[in-house]
Scaffold this active site. Structure first.
Site, PDB file in Angstrom:
ATOM      1  N   ASP A  83       0.806  -1.233   0.000  1.00 14.58           N
ATOM      2  CA  ASP A  83       0.000   0.000   0.000  1.00 14.58           C
ATOM      3  C   ASP A  83       0.838   1.281   0.000  1.00 14.58           C
ATOM      4  OD1 ASP A  83       1.066   0.101   2.518  1.00 14.58           O
ATOM      5  OD2 ASP A  83      -0.829   0.336   3.569  1.00 14.58           O
ATOM      6  N   TYR A 108      10.493   4.620   1.551  1.00 12.64           N
ATOM      7  CA  TYR A 108      11.274   3.583   2.241  1.00 12.64           C
ATOM      8  C   TYR A 108      12.762   3.646   1.912  1.00 12.64           C
ATOM      9  CZ  TYR A 108       7.799   0.913   4.810  1.00 12.64           C
ATOM     10  OH  TYR A 108       6.864   0.528   5.731  1.00 12.64           O
TER      11      TYR A 108
HETATM   12  P1  NAD Z   1      -1.079  -8.014  13.613  1.00 14.29           P
HETATM   13  O1  NAD Z   1      -0.020  -8.708  14.394  1.00 14.29           O
HETATM   14  O2  NAD Z   1      -2.018  -7.085  14.273  1.00 14.29           O
HETATM   15  O3  NAD Z   1      -1.967  -9.125  12.882  1.00 14.29           O
HETATM   16  C1  NAD Z   1      -1.448 -10.251  12.266  1.00 14.29           C
HETATM   17  C2  NAD Z   1      -2.274 -11.476  12.635  1.00 14.29           C
HETATM   18  O4  NAD Z   1      -1.682 -12.608  11.958  1.00 14.29           O
HETATM   19  C3  NAD Z   1      -2.278 -11.821  14.131  1.00 14.29           C
HETATM   20  O5  NAD Z   1      -3.606 -11.904  14.608  1.00 14.29           O
HETATM   21  C4  NAD Z   1      -1.576 -13.192  14.207  1.00 14.29           C
HETATM   22  O6  NAD Z   1      -2.096 -14.030  15.181  1.00 14.29           O
HETATM   23  C5  NAD Z   1      -1.830 -13.738  12.812  1.00 14.29           C
HETATM   24  N1  NAD Z   1      -0.898 -14.780  12.389  1.00 14.29           N
HETATM   25  C6  NAD Z   1       0.431 -14.854  12.611  1.00 14.29           C
HETATM   26  N2  NAD Z   1       0.936 -15.957  12.046  1.00 14.29           N
HETATM   27  C7  NAD Z   1      -0.094 -16.613  11.458  1.00 14.29           C
HETATM   28  C8  NAD Z   1      -0.196 -17.815  10.718  1.00 14.29           C
HETATM   29  N3  NAD Z   1       0.890 -18.572  10.453  1.00 14.29           N
HETATM   30  N4  NAD Z   1      -1.412 -18.188  10.271  1.00 14.29           N
HETATM   31  C9  NAD Z   1      -2.495 -17.438  10.527  1.00 14.29           C
HETATM   32  N5  NAD Z   1      -2.463 -16.270  11.205  1.00 14.29           N
HETATM   33  C10 NAD Z   1      -1.281 -15.873  11.670  1.00 14.29           C
HETATM   34  O7  NAD Z   1      -0.316  -7.274  12.437  1.00 14.29           O
HETATM   35  P2  NAD Z   1      -0.695  -5.960  11.603  1.00 14.29           P
HETATM   36  O8  NAD Z   1       0.148  -4.845  12.076  1.00 14.29           O
HETATM   37  O9  NAD Z   1      -2.155  -5.783  11.559  1.00 14.29           O
HETATM   38  O10 NAD Z   1      -0.152  -6.344  10.164  1.00 14.29           O
HETATM   39  C11 NAD Z   1      -0.559  -7.517   9.491  1.00 14.29           C
HETATM   40  C12 NAD Z   1       0.321  -7.775   8.299  1.00 14.29           C
HETATM   41  O11 NAD Z   1       0.043  -6.874   7.252  1.00 14.29           O
HETATM   42  C13 NAD Z   1       1.828  -7.639   8.575  1.00 14.29           C
HETATM   43  O12 NAD Z   1       2.525  -8.616   7.842  1.00 14.29           O
HETATM   44  C14 NAD Z   1       2.122  -6.279   8.044  1.00 14.29           C
HETATM   45  O13 NAD Z   1       3.478  -6.122   7.768  1.00 14.29           O
HETATM   46  C15 NAD Z   1       1.267  -6.313   6.819  1.00 14.29           C
HETATM   47  N6  NAD Z   1       1.004  -5.030   6.148  1.00 14.29           N
HETATM   48  C16 NAD Z   1       1.435  -4.922   4.883  1.00 14.29           C
HETATM   49  C17 NAD Z   1       1.218  -3.789   4.164  1.00 14.29           C
HETATM   50  C18 NAD Z   1       1.776  -3.699   2.777  1.00 14.29           C
HETATM   51  O14 NAD Z   1       1.971  -2.644   2.266  1.00 14.29           O
HETATM   52  N7  NAD Z   1       2.128  -4.811   2.127  1.00 14.29           N
HETATM   53  C19 NAD Z   1       0.515  -2.738   4.750  1.00 14.29           C
HETATM   54  C20 NAD Z   1       0.065  -2.852   6.072  1.00 14.29           C
HETATM   55  C21 NAD Z   1       0.310  -4.036   6.765  1.00 14.29           C
HETATM   56  C1  G6P Z   2       3.268   0.890   5.125  1.00 14.24           C
HETATM   57  C2  G6P Z   2       3.968  -0.201   4.358  1.00 14.24           C
HETATM   58  C3  G6P Z   2       3.694  -1.531   4.986  1.00 14.24           C
HETATM   59  C4  G6P Z   2       4.084  -1.533   6.442  1.00 14.24           C
HETATM   60  C5  G6P Z   2       3.410  -0.393   7.176  1.00 14.24           C
HETATM   61  C6  G6P Z   2       4.001  -0.259   8.565  1.00 14.24           C
HETATM   62  O1  G6P Z   2       1.895   0.785   5.002  1.00 14.24           O
HETATM   63  O2  G6P Z   2       3.595  -0.237   3.004  1.00 14.24           O
HETATM   64  O3  G6P Z   2       4.376  -2.516   4.270  1.00 14.24           O
HETATM   65  O4  G6P Z   2       3.737  -2.752   7.056  1.00 14.24           O
HETATM   66  O5  G6P Z   2       3.608   0.814   6.505  1.00 14.24           O
HETATM   67  O6  G6P Z   2       3.223   0.575   9.339  1.00 14.24           O
HETATM   68  P1  G6P Z   2       3.303   0.560  10.933  1.00 14.24           P
HETATM   69  O7  G6P Z   2       2.380   1.635  11.323  1.00 14.24           O
HETATM   70  O8  G6P Z   2       2.871  -0.838  11.359  1.00 14.24           O
HETATM   71  O9  G6P Z   2       4.737   0.817  11.262  1.00 14.24           O
HETATM   72 MN    MN Z   3       4.355  -2.186   2.069  1.00 13.92          MN
END
Ligand code: NAD
Ligand code: G6P
Ligand code: MN
Length: 439
Positions: A170, A262
């Site tokens: 995102d 980043y």
């Molecule tokens: P979070 O820890 O609040 O939630 C993650 C959930 O995944 C938890 O409830 C955990 O229990 C669960 N989990 C962990 N391992 C698991 C498995 N093997 N199987 C099933 N469930 C499992 O984390 P968050 O801050 O809400 O972020 C979630 C994910 O989204 C992270 O990987 C974060 O980096 C990613 N993210 C990516 C982007 C992007 O740009 N690609 C943007 C925002 C968040």
């Molecule tokens: C952006 C990135 C994600 C990352 C997030 C971290 O959205 O694209 O890949 O996981 O920032 O945000 P946080 O608030 O968890 O540091």
């Molecule tokens: Mn990202």
């Protein structure tokens, strides 16, 4: 019109309630018959699950809803798997940040040794989700944004080359929203962009107003040169504000393009380390901020037994996931930035690299666009970084200590192979419940 069934993997995520609200609001373009949550942490998911159950009952009683830790129940009869798991949760994210910092190196979720460490945990978790999807709903698509997306994407390319998995981030979307605002446009969708790079490691080369072809780069560049991505009415926290402002300095080194924010971690590792507090890193901020707000709000909904007066609102954060699902479901041909095999799109770059570039998305998935040749400066940086990502995945597959040491040593954020080894040995100890055994 067909109705779609979705499973959100990582149901207990802090982003889940906003995504559900967005899905409900987007039913005019993606009608739903069911939403399921899947997580491997029953307790964490239950809180979010119970609150969303109340929300669903009040807002969309006709859409089936359940949350479960049983893969069969979760993955049976679904069209899309939206995956956002965090293997090791915030507890391990905290160590990914603090262990490198202890050795004077950037401690960050996806960049440098912290990202490598997180990658070594995520690969197995995401591959497991793909296996569940293919077993119980072989025609489904997985839309993955579990981090570190670059390493996870390389792992899916290596280990699941024929699977229907799309990796997306995102960050470009968020930055484009800022750029659109700077140009006086209502939405980033009024822009058409050219962009190339790796995930969290890329540049915009051309940005135009879609309707007229007007070149928006001069206006955007002027803003970036003065303020980075910061705007007066930005509502991001202090940590993100610093990152947005720092893009001004990153921009100075290649002012013909707009850098992803980043890149700060790779161009200014010394600045990042000296502005970090090992006792209070990003994880501590998120735990006191987003996680607390979301969990307190969920508990309130459960206690009151109603979603009325809830402060949850539709998050723009996840709109790209709905765009992506809609593009596949209805063959919209929307142009989106995805993390895909290069395959010649960047003509002078490794065809096997997973690159972030514009793709046209339809019912058969993404068709990547031709980005042509890239300049030596960006190419050199990307070659080093893609080697870090590939070595990490090879280390995971082969159980190779040497390859992981090479990966950490090769990161621009790490000063020497000696420091790399110290960080690696600490990370191995901290990750013994998650990483494969290294020899
Ligand atoms: P979070 O820890 O609040 O939630 C993650 C959930 O995944 C938890 O409830 C955990 O229990 C669960 N989990 C962990 N391992 C698991 C498995 N093997 N199987 C099933 N469930 C499992 O984390 P968050 O801050 O809400 O972020 C979630 C994910 O989204 C992270 O990987 C974060 O980096 C990613 N993210 C990516 C982007 C992007 O740009 N690609 C943007 C925002 C968040
Ligand atoms: C952006 C990135 C994600 C990352 C997030 C971290 O959205 O694209 O890949 O996981 O920032 O945000 P946080 O608030 O968890 O540091
Ligand atoms: Mn990202």
């Amino acid at each position: 019109m067909s109705k779609y069934s979705i499973v959100i993997a990582g149901g207990g995520s802090t982003f889940t309630p906003e995504i559900v609200l967005l899905l409900l609001e987007s039913q005019d373009r993606l009608p739903l018959r069911s939403i399921k949550f899947y997580d491997n942490d029953e307790k964490r998911q239950e809180l979010v699950g119970k609150a969303c159950e109340i929300m669903m009952r009040e807002k969309a009683p006709d859409v089936k809803f359940l949350y479960t830790t049983d893969p069969k129940e979760a993955f049976t009869d679904v069209d899309f798997v939206m995956a956002h798991i965090r293997v090791g949760k915030y507890e391990m994210r905290s160590l990914d940040e603090k262990i490198p910092l202890k050795h004077g190196v950037v401690g960050q979720e996806t960049c440098g040794p912290g990202g490598i460490s997180y990658g070594m945990r995520s690969i197995g978790g995401v591959i497991e989700l793909i296996d569940y999807m293919e077993k119980y709903s072989p025609n489904a698509w997985m839309l993955n944004y579990s981090n570190p997306a670059a390493i996870v994407a390389e792992a899916t390319r290596r280990l699941k080359p024929n699977s229907k998995v799309l990796n997306i981030c995102d960050m470009p979307i968020g930055l484009e929203a800022t750029m659109a605002k700077v140009c006086g446009l209502k939405s980033r969708k009024e822009m058409q962009v050219r962009y190339f790079g790796l995930n969290h490691f890329g540049w915009w080369t051309d940005i135009r107003e879609k309707a007229t072809g007007r070149d928006l780069m001069p206006t955007i560049k002027k803003h970036i040169a003065e303020h980075g991505f910061h705007t007066v009415d930005s509502n991001r926290d202090a940590d993100w504000t610093d990152t947005y402002k720092k893009a001004k300095d990153t921009y100075a080194l290649s002012p013909d393009m707009i850098p992803n924010s980043y890149l700060k971690y790779y161009f200014f590792p010394d600045y990042v380390v000296s502005h970090s507090d090992i006792n209070y890193t990003r994880t501590d901020m998120v735990k006191e901020g987003r996680e607390k707000t979301v969990f307190v709000e969920c508990q309130k909904i459960i206690d009151k037994g109603t979603f009325k007066d809830s402060s949850f609102h539709v998050g723009g954060h996840a709109s790209y996931i709905v765009d992506l699902a809609t593009a596949i479901a209805f063959n919209t041909g929307e142009r989106m930035l995805l993390i895909v095999p290069n395959n010649g799109s960047i003509s002078n770059f490794d065809p096997t690299a997973m690159v972030e570039i514009p793709c046209i998305v339809g019912v058969t998935g993404p068709e990547s666009m031709n980005m042509g040749e890239i300049p030596r400066f960006q190419k050199g940086l990307m070659e080093q970084q893609v080697a870090v990502e590939k070595l990490t995945v090879e280390a995971w597959i082969e159980g190779s200590y040497l390859k992981l040491w090479q990966a950490i040593s090769l990161s621009r954020t790490v000063p020497s192979m000696e420091v790399a080894k110290k960080i690696l040995d600490d990370l191995i100890e901290a990750n013994k419940d998650f990483w494969p055994k290294l020899k």
